[in-house]
Design an enzyme around this catalytic site. Structure first.
Site: not given
Ligand code: GLY
Length: 361
Positions: A121, A143, A185, A229, A239, A243, A247, A250, A254, A267
Site C-alpha cells: 500500500r 503520474k 517537451e 512543471k 489535474e 495541470r 498536455n 498531446h 496521441h 512520443h
Molecule cells: N505529462 C503531463 C503531466 O505530468 O501532467
C-alpha cells in the site's frame, strides 16, 4: 545547478539537479530518513551504463540493494511486468520503509512509481531519470502507471516520489532521436508557461542534438522545464484543472501515435506534430497570431522534429480518435491552445469543423 521544490499540501519533494551526481545518489537518499532496503528498477541497457555507479553509491551510503530489470520498450509497460517486480519485492522482503528507485526513462519511471504506490500500500519512491523526456516531464509530478491493451496509461495512480535526482551527464548515452523527443517537451514549456525559455531556445543555433547544445543552455532547459512543471503540479497536483496545460500538443499527438500504431513516432515527435496542429487550431479560432504560431513551428523544425500529420492519416480518423481520448470530459474534447508564447487556455470550443479546417490548411 539549483534544487527545485515541488511544493505540495502533503509530501513536497526536491528535484536535485547536478552533473555527475549519480555517484552521490546514496548520500542524497540518506537525507530522506528512509529504511535501508532499496530495490533498483531499470532496463538492461540503462543498467549496463549506470547500474554499477548507482548500486555502489547506495551501498557506500549503507543501503542494502537488490535489482529488477524490465526489458526496454513500451510493450513491456503492462501488468505482467508489474507482477514480476512484486515477485522480486517479495523475494527480497521489501518493507514499508523500503524504497524503489527508478533508474531509466519514462517507462521505467511510470512502472516503478506504480509498483511503489501499490506494494504494501505504498513504499518510498525515488526517480533517477535518464532520458531528457523523463528529466523534464515524466519523472516530476507523480503520474505513474501502465498500459491496458485498450489504451496507454489507462491503469495508474498519482504517487509522488520522495526525490527526483537528475544527473544531466547521463544524457550522453541517450540516442539522438530520444534527445530530440525530449526537446519537444522543453519547447512545450516555453509555449505554455515560460516565454523567456522559448526565446532562449530561439537564440540557439542548433537544437537537434546534445553535442550542439552548451552546458549552460542544457542547464537552462532542464531547470526551467522542471521549474515550470513543479509550479503547475504545485497548483494542481491531481489535474483538476490547470495541470491539463501540460498536455499541450498531446490531444492530436496521441491520436497520431495511436493511428500509426505507436510504430512511426516516438512520443515527443507526436507531441511536436500535436503542438503544430494545436497552433493552427488556435490561429483558426482567432486566439493566436499567425506570426507566433510560425515562431513555434520554426523552433520545432529547428529541433529536427516532425511538424506535419502524415498525409496518409485522414482528418476524420483523427477526429474520431480524439473523441475516444481518456481526457475527454462529458463528451467534450478539451484543447490546450496558445494565446501567446508563454500563455495557453483550455477550451472545449474547438468544434470538429474548426479542427478539420485548421488541419487541412
Ligand atoms: N505529462 C503531463 C503531466 O505530468 O501532467
Amino acid at each position: 545547478m539549483p534544487n527545485i521544490t515541488v511544493d505540495l499540501p502533503q509530501n513536497s519533494y526536491a528535484i536535485a539537479i547536478a552533473p555527475d551526481s549519480l555517484k552521490d545518489l546514496g548520500d542524497q537518499m540518506k537525507q530522506l530518513n528512509i529504511g535501508n532496503k532499496v530495490l533498483v528498477i531499470s532496463n538492461p541497457e540503462i543498467f549496463g551504463h549506470y547500474g554499477k555507479t548507482c548500486l555502489e553509491s547506495l551501498s557506500a551510503a549503507g543501503f542494502e540493494t537488490c535489482t529488477h530489470l524490465i526489458p526496454a520498450g513500451e510493450e513491456y509497460k503492462n501488468l505482467q511486468s508489474i507482477q514480476q517486480v512484486y515477485d522480486t519485492a517479495f523475494a527480497n522482503r521489501l518493507e514499508r520503509s523500503s524504497t524503489f528507485v527508478a533508474l531509466g526513462g519514462g517507462v521505467i519511471g511510470d512502472m516503478t512509481g506504480f509498483c511503489a504506490a501499490t506494494w504494501l500500500r505504498g513504499v518510498n519512491f525515488v526517480q533517477v531519470p535518464t532520458s531528457l523526456l523523463a528529466i523534464v516531464d515524466a519523472s516530476v509530478g507523480g503520474k505513474t502507471g501502465v498500459n491496458h491493451p485498450q489504451g496507454k496509461n489507462l491503469i495508474g495512480a498519482f504517487y509522488q516520489p520522495k526525490l527526483v535526482a537528475i544527473d544531466p551527464t547521463l544524457l550522453k548515452t541517450l540516442p539522438p532521436r530520444e534527445f530530440r523527443a525530449g526537446i519537444a517537451e522543453v519547447i512545450k514549456y516555453g509555449v505554455i508557461w515560460d516565454e523567456d525559455l522559448f526565446t532562449k531556445l530561439e537564440h540557439c543555433d542548433r537544437l537537434d542534438s546534445l553535442e550542439h547544445i552548451s552546458d549552460e543552455l542544457l542547464e537552462i532547459m532542464i531547470t526551467r522545464s522542471c521549474q515550470a512543471k513543479a509550479e503547475v503540479v504545485g497548483k494542481d497536483e491531481k489535474e483538476a484543472g490547470l495541470r491539463a496545460i501540460l498536455n499541450y500538443g498531446h490531444t492530436i499527438g496521441h491520436a497520431v501515435e495511436s493511428l500509426t500504431h505507436y510504430k512511426q513516432f516516438v512520443h515527443g515527435e507526436a507531441v511536436a506534430i500535436g503542438m503544430v496542429a494545436a497552433g493552427k487550431i488556435s490561429v483558426e479560432m482567432g486566439l493566436w497570431t499567425k506570426e507566433e504560431a510560425q515562431r513555434q513551428d520554426a523552433l520545432i523544425a529547428k529541433a529536427g522534429l516532425p511538424t506535419e500529420i502524415p498525409s496518409e492519416l485522414a482528418i476524420d480518423d483523427i477526429l474520431e480518435t480524439i473523441k475516444s481520448d481518456k481526457k475527454v470530459k462529458a463528451g467534450k474534447v478539451r484543447f490546450i491552445l496558445p494565446l501567446a508564447i508563454g500563455k495557453v487556455t483550455i477550451t472545449a470550443r474547438a468544434t470538429s469543423e474548426i479542427i478539420s479546417k485548421a488541419l487541412s490548411l
